[in-house]
Write a protein that holds these residues in place. Structure first.
Motif, PDB file in Angstrom:
ATOM      1  N   LEU A 132       6.662  -3.328  -1.250  1.00  0.00           N
ATOM      2  CA  LEU A 132       7.843  -3.338  -0.272  1.00  0.00           C
ATOM      3  C   LEU A 132       8.422  -4.596  -0.577  1.00  0.00           C
ATOM      4  N   GLU A 133       7.630  -5.654  -0.730  1.00  0.00           N
ATOM      5  CA  GLU A 133       8.397  -7.064  -0.961  1.00  0.00           C
ATOM      6  C   GLU A 133       8.950  -7.125  -2.348  1.00  0.00           C
ATOM      7  N   GLN A 190      13.099   3.642  -3.764  1.00  0.00           N
ATOM      8  CA  GLN A 190      11.551   2.938  -3.786  1.00  0.00           C
ATOM      9  C   GLN A 190      11.315   2.481  -2.870  1.00  0.00           C
ATOM     10  N   ASN A 191      12.309   1.634  -2.019  1.00  0.00           N
ATOM     11  CA  ASN A 191      12.140   0.780  -0.972  1.00  0.00           C
ATOM     12  C   ASN A 191      11.874   1.864   0.156  1.00  0.00           C
ATOM     13  N   GLN A 195       8.645   1.720   2.526  1.00  0.00           N
ATOM     14  CA  GLN A 195       8.842   1.750   4.027  1.00  0.00           C
ATOM     15  C   GLN A 195       7.981   2.976   4.827  1.00  0.00           C
ATOM     16  N   ARG A 196       8.198   4.146   4.163  1.00  0.00           N
ATOM     17  CA  ARG A 196       7.582   5.278   4.907  1.00  0.00           C
ATOM     18  C   ARG A 196       6.020   5.119   4.782  1.00  0.00           C
ATOM     19  N   ALA A 197       5.435   4.713   3.581  1.00  0.00           N
ATOM     20  CA  ALA A 197       3.959   4.372   3.536  1.00  0.00           C
ATOM     21  C   ALA A 197       3.434   3.351   4.507  1.00  0.00           C
ATOM     22  N   MET A 198       4.238   2.297   4.673  1.00  0.00           N
ATOM     23  CA  MET A 198       4.043   1.219   5.589  1.00  0.00           C
ATOM     24  C   MET A 198       4.064   1.539   6.849  1.00  0.00           C
ATOM     25  N   LYS A 199       5.090   2.611   7.396  1.00  0.00           N
ATOM     26  CA  LYS A 199       5.039   2.810   8.744  1.00  0.00           C
ATOM     27  C   LYS A 199       3.847   3.831   9.165  1.00  0.00           C
ATOM     28  N   LEU A 210      12.128  -1.640   8.074  1.00  0.00           N
ATOM     29  CA  LEU A 210      11.091  -2.639   7.753  1.00  0.00           C
ATOM     30  C   LEU A 210      11.733  -3.588   7.001  1.00  0.00           C
ATOM     31  N   ARG A 211      11.728  -4.829   7.244  1.00  0.00           N
ATOM     32  CA  ARG A 211      11.868  -5.896   6.507  1.00  0.00           C
ATOM     33  C   ARG A 211      11.055  -7.152   6.508  1.00  0.00           C
TER      34      ARG A 211
END
Length: 418
Positions: A132-133, A190-191, A195-199, A210-211
């Motif tokens: 994500l970063e 890709q972002n 984000q989906r994986a992070m959520k 998400l940022r």
């Protein structure tokens, strides 16, 4: 024409994100419940078998030969017969204690399994966070350069209209703009995946973007201290605390307890009973004691004992295999990290600052007609590819550092150097 929906943005740091992950990840919450299930099995193993109450030989009618025994209640029961027996099973050969010890190992296994689930999810989470970063920073670079480029393109378009600039060169600049926009769209996709994986990992299901808050660009560990680590020390420390190795050791220990429990089952249990018989024997109110047990002529639990012995041998083999796998994975992860770290330090030592300064010079030179179109576009492509390569290498360093933590089973930063 409708535009892309605008979502509220949630800003968070790496530490805040990991806190939410540890508190709300659904797979972690489910794995933690397995510990409670195993502890409940220990409670069950501590319990004694329930006694058995039997009531029988109750006659519901009277015949001519019935003997008068006296009423049981009111006017009823003068000729009633009844037998009552209370039986208690007594487990021999310390079966209850051995079952308890086996279930206690099961609790330790559940806790170790939870540690392994946490370890797997932490690796996935931190890698996704780095992804994500990376996409976020990549978008910032592309969008910043797109903004500068479009300003330049706009000014160049006025030059074409005024007859001072070449329409062919303007078309080539527009083509580069399209390529840049296409690259931005690919990074945005890709972002979104990151984000989906992070959520999902953070246990949230909200329509927010998400940022990750920009943090100081630095390695997650001191590079010099990493190089001073001794591979033998890393392997030795992993053997003390590695969750997978602990799981293999507990599997072997469970097989030992299982074998002891199965061997104890060769000894028959004893059932002790006290019975009372009213009017069913030569004594009117008979109280007797019964003792019973199986005779182990045919079944001495041979099959289950053999299965437990095989499990014991398998546990020893699996433990040795896990030790070998662990040592090899640590060596590989350590060497891969050192290779990536060496490459990162070669390209990160002031290179980005010089590259950014050169980009500013090329923007100014092209705007003043000091630099030709092809040279300018060639440098822009070189600039973007090198910036992305630098960020990609930093992401690889972070991910390979986490891979080393995963292989060792603990944080490298907490390990003293040799």
């Amino acid at each position: 024409m409708r535009g892309q929906p605008v979502l509220d943005t949630v800003y968070f740091s790496r530490q805040h994100a990991e806190t939410l992950f540890l508190q709300q990840n659904l797979r972690l919450l489910a794995a933690r419940l397995d510990i409670g299930r195993a502890e409940a099995q220990v409670i069950q193993a501590r319990l004694w078998p329930n006694p058995t109450l039997s009531v029988g030989e109750v006659n519901l009618w009277t015949n001519a030969g019935a003997e008068e025994l006296g009423s049981l209640t009111g006017q009823w029961g003068n000729t009633a017969q009844v037998a009552v027996e209370v039986e208690q099973l007594i487990r021999t050969a310390a079966k209850r204690r051995k079952e308890l010890e086996k279930e206690q190992v099961g609790v330790a296994q559940a806790r170790t399994n939870f540690e392994n689930v946490l370890r797997d999810l932490k690796l996935e989470f931190r890698n996704r966070l780095s992804e994500l970063e990376f996409t976020q920073q990549q978008l910032q670079i592309y969008q910043r350069e797109l903004h500068h480029f479009q300003q330049l393109l706009h000014a160049y378009g006025h030059g074409v209209e005024a007859g001072h600039a070449s329409p062919g060169s303007y078309l080539r600049l527009q083509a580069f703009e399209i390529e840049l926009l296409q690259s931005i769209n690919m990074v945005k996709e890709q972002n979104l995946h990151a984000q989906r994986a992070m959520k999902e990992l953070m246990g949230i299901a909200v329509p927010y973007e998400l940022r990750l808050i920009d943090e100081p660009s630095m390695l997650p560990f001191p590079a010099d201290s990493l190089r001073n680590l001794d591979i033998g020390t890393l392997i030795g420390l992993a053997q003390e605390s590695h969750p997978e190795l602990k799981a293999a050791e507990l599997e072997r220990m469970y097989a030992d307890k299982w074998l002891a429990a199965e061997q104890a089952r060769r000894v028959p249990d004893v059932a002790v009973a006290i019975n009372y018989d009213r009017g069913g024997n030569i004594m009117r109110d008979f109280v007797g004691l019964n003792v019973s047990m199986e005779l182990p002529f045919f079944n001495r639990n041979q099959g289950h004992i053999k299965v437990a012995r095989i499990a014991q041998e398998q546990g020893e083999i699996n433990l040795q295999q896990k030790r070998n796998e662990m040592a090899n994975s640590i060596v590989q992860a350590w060497q891969e990290l050192l290779i990536t770290l060496d490459y990162y330090e070669k390209i990160a030592g002031g290179f980005e600052e010089r590259l950014d300064a050169m980009l500013t010079a090329y923007h100014r030179g092209f705007a003043n007609d000091d630099i030709g179109l092809l040279e300018y576009l060639d440098f822009l492509e070189t600039y973007l590819s090198n910036k992305v390569a630098t960020m990609e290498t930093k992401k690889q360093v972070q991910q390979r550092y986490e891979a080393l933590n995963y292989a060792i089973g603990r944080q490298v930063a907490a390990i003293p150097a040799k």
